[in-house]
Design a protein around this motif. Sequence first.
Motif, mmCIF file in Angstrom:
data_model
loop_
_atom_site.group_PDB
_atom_site.id
_atom_site.type_symbol
_atom_site.label_atom_id
_atom_site.label_comp_id
_atom_site.label_asym_id
_atom_site.label_seq_id
_atom_site.Cartn_x
_atom_site.Cartn_y
_atom_site.Cartn_z
ATOM 1 N N TRP A 45 7.121 -7.026 -9.049
ATOM 2 C CA TRP A 45 7.342 -6.535 -7.689
ATOM 3 C C TRP A 45 6.083 -6.610 -6.825
ATOM 4 N N SER A 46 4.942 -6.960 -7.418
ATOM 5 C CA SER A 46 3.663 -6.879 -6.700
ATOM 6 C C SER A 46 3.619 -7.707 -5.413
ATOM 7 N N PRO A 47 4.225 -8.916 -5.343
ATOM 8 C CA PRO A 47 4.187 -9.625 -4.043
ATOM 9 C C PRO A 47 4.850 -8.834 -2.922
ATOM 10 N N PHE A 48 5.980 -8.199 -3.228
ATOM 11 C CA PHE A 48 6.655 -7.391 -2.211
ATOM 12 C C PHE A 48 5.865 -6.118 -1.918
ATOM 13 N N ILE A 49 5.303 -5.521 -2.964
ATOM 14 C CA ILE A 49 4.552 -4.276 -2.787
ATOM 15 C C ILE A 49 3.345 -4.493 -1.886
ATOM 16 N N VAL A 50 2.650 -5.603 -2.094
ATOM 17 C CA VAL A 50 1.477 -5.901 -1.257
ATOM 18 C C VAL A 50 1.899 -6.163 0.185
ATOM 19 N N LEU A 51 3.020 -6.879 0.366
ATOM 20 C CA LEU A 51 3.498 -7.147 1.724
ATOM 21 C C LEU A 51 3.921 -5.860 2.431
ATOM 22 N N TRP A 52 4.538 -4.951 1.695
ATOM 23 C CA TRP A 52 5.050 -3.717 2.303
ATOM 24 C C TRP A 52 3.965 -2.670 2.513
ATOM 25 N N PHE A 53 3.033 -2.565 1.555
ATOM 26 C CA PHE A 53 2.063 -1.468 1.589
ATOM 27 C C PHE A 53 0.623 -1.916 1.827
ATOM 28 N N GLY A 54 0.397 -3.240 1.869
ATOM 29 C CA GLY A 54 -0.949 -3.723 2.141
ATOM 30 C C GLY A 54 -1.858 -3.679 0.926
ATOM 31 N N ILE A 55 -3.166 -3.790 1.179
ATOM 32 C CA ILE A 55 -4.167 -3.802 0.125
ATOM 33 C C ILE A 55 -4.800 -2.412 0.031
ATOM 34 N N GLY A 56 -5.114 -1.999 -1.196
ATOM 35 C CA GLY A 56 -5.748 -0.699 -1.382
ATOM 36 C C GLY A 56 -5.172 0.024 -2.583
ATOM 37 N N ASP A 57 -5.208 1.355 -2.533
ATOM 38 C CA ASP A 57 -4.734 2.157 -3.650
ATOM 39 C C ASP A 57 -3.205 2.216 -3.729
ATOM 40 N N ILE A 58 -2.535 2.134 -2.580
ATOM 41 C CA ILE A 58 -1.086 2.337 -2.550
ATOM 42 C C ILE A 58 -0.331 1.352 -3.438
ATOM 43 N N PRO A 59 -0.627 0.044 -3.412
ATOM 44 C CA PRO A 59 0.116 -0.872 -4.299
ATOM 45 C C PRO A 59 0.004 -0.491 -5.773
ATOM 46 N N ALA A 60 -1.203 -0.111 -6.210
ATOM 47 C CA ALA A 60 -1.374 0.289 -7.612
ATOM 48 C C ALA A 60 -0.578 1.552 -7.913
ATOM 49 N N ILE A 61 -0.563 2.495 -6.983
ATOM 50 C CA ILE A 61 0.182 3.744 -7.174
ATOM 51 C C ILE A 61 1.673 3.459 -7.262
ATOM 52 N N VAL A 62 2.164 2.546 -6.428
ATOM 53 C CA VAL A 62 3.591 2.194 -6.460
ATOM 54 C C VAL A 62 3.950 1.530 -7.790
ATOM 55 N N ILE A 63 3.086 0.652 -8.278
ATOM 56 C CA ILE A 63 3.327 -0.010 -9.569
ATOM 57 C C ILE A 63 3.399 1.023 -10.690
ATOM 58 N N ILE A 64 2.500 2.002 -10.663
ATOM 59 C CA ILE A 64 2.520 3.063 -11.682
ATOM 60 C C ILE A 64 3.799 3.887 -11.557
ATOM 61 N N PHE A 65 4.186 4.176 -10.324
ATOM 62 C CA PHE A 65 5.415 4.948 -10.091
ATOM 63 C C PHE A 65 6.609 4.244 -10.726
ATOM 64 N N ILE A 66 6.739 2.944 -10.496
ATOM 65 C CA ILE A 66 7.864 2.193 -11.051
ATOM 66 C C ILE A 66 7.809 2.190 -12.579
ATOM 67 N N ALA A 67 6.599 2.006 -13.130
ATOM 68 C CA ALA A 67 6.448 1.929 -14.580
ATOM 69 C C ALA A 67 6.807 3.243 -15.262
ATOM 70 N N ALA A 68 6.485 4.372 -14.608
ATOM 71 C CA ALA A 68 6.730 5.684 -15.214
ATOM 72 C C ALA A 68 8.122 6.224 -14.910
ATOM 73 N N PHE A 69 8.719 5.771 -13.839
ATOM 74 C CA PHE A 69 9.959 6.377 -13.354
ATOM 75 C C PHE A 69 11.116 6.232 -14.339
ATOM 76 N N PHE A 70 11.380 5.019 -14.797
ATOM 77 C CA PHE A 70 12.583 4.776 -15.592
ATOM 78 C C PHE A 70 12.544 5.443 -16.973
ATOM 79 N N PRO A 71 11.415 5.414 -17.714
ATOM 80 C CA PRO A 71 11.417 6.133 -18.994
ATOM 81 C C PRO A 71 11.718 7.623 -18.846
ATOM 82 N N VAL A 72 11.148 8.251 -17.802
ATOM 83 C CA VAL A 72 11.378 9.683 -17.604
ATOM 84 C C VAL A 72 12.801 9.939 -17.133
ATOM 85 N N LEU A 73 13.297 9.114 -16.224
ATOM 86 C CA LEU A 73 14.667 9.288 -15.730
ATOM 87 C C LEU A 73 15.680 9.187 -16.861
#
Length: 253
Positions: free
Chosen positions: A107-135
């Motif tokens: 998802w990183s190409p879309f994440i970078v386009l939507w959220f730009g460069i910086g901490d937010i893309p990495a945070i979104v990637i972590i969110f996706i990675a952690a979300f489904f196992p916990v859900l």
Amino acid sequence: MKFKTVLNAAIGFSLLVAVWQFIIVTGDYDEALFPPPLKVWEGIISLVRDGTLFTHVQVSLYRFLAGYLSAVLVAVLLGLILGRLPILWNVLDPVAQVLRPVSPIAWSPFIVLWFGIGDIPAIVIIFIAAFFPVLLSTVSAVRKVDRNYLKVSENLEIKGFKVLTKIIFPAAFPYIANGLHIAVGTAWVFLVAGEMVGAQSGLGYLIIDARNSMRLDLVMAGIVFIGISGLLLDKAVGVFEAWINRQWGIGKS
């Protein structure tokens, strides 16, 4: 017990270092291509002295905690609700099962386009990675809750949201905790992978920067601290799990 745990860990790591050194000696590898433990230790000391290591660790931990904790809060809340609504979950489960195997890095190409460069893309990637196992672990845990607990809540006239927080969540938490541990490892792996792709700081970036400089001792130093940090994060979840269990009278005092 704690002393025995530390002793076992020390023995295990000592064996690992011994095998590492043995491979280098018997394989006659060039130190520049496969650095020995002593050279990696010197690299770690240099990173500690100039403050580089702490800077990268701090950045990675900030990104991890922001993404992981937000994913846990959202996933647990949704899981508690969806676990109580089997008809809705039966509709959403196939969607979750399709999205779950997709690597967050995809998802990183879309994440970078939507959220730009910086901490937010990495945070979104972590969110996706952690979300489904916990859900998924939360939904499964809620559906396994003993029906007698629900009958008790009815007798005590506990209704609505209080049923989730007072009855279902405590009963389901031991199973939810398994998802928390899985999510820690998954999210930490993808954090480092994300930092290798597009970040300018963090442990993943440290490894890529050292590789570009042909400092494989620093690459190995980064790998060591990634492993140690992941271990400490998992232990932190274990401490939280034990604390929650003690509050409910489940764990050891």
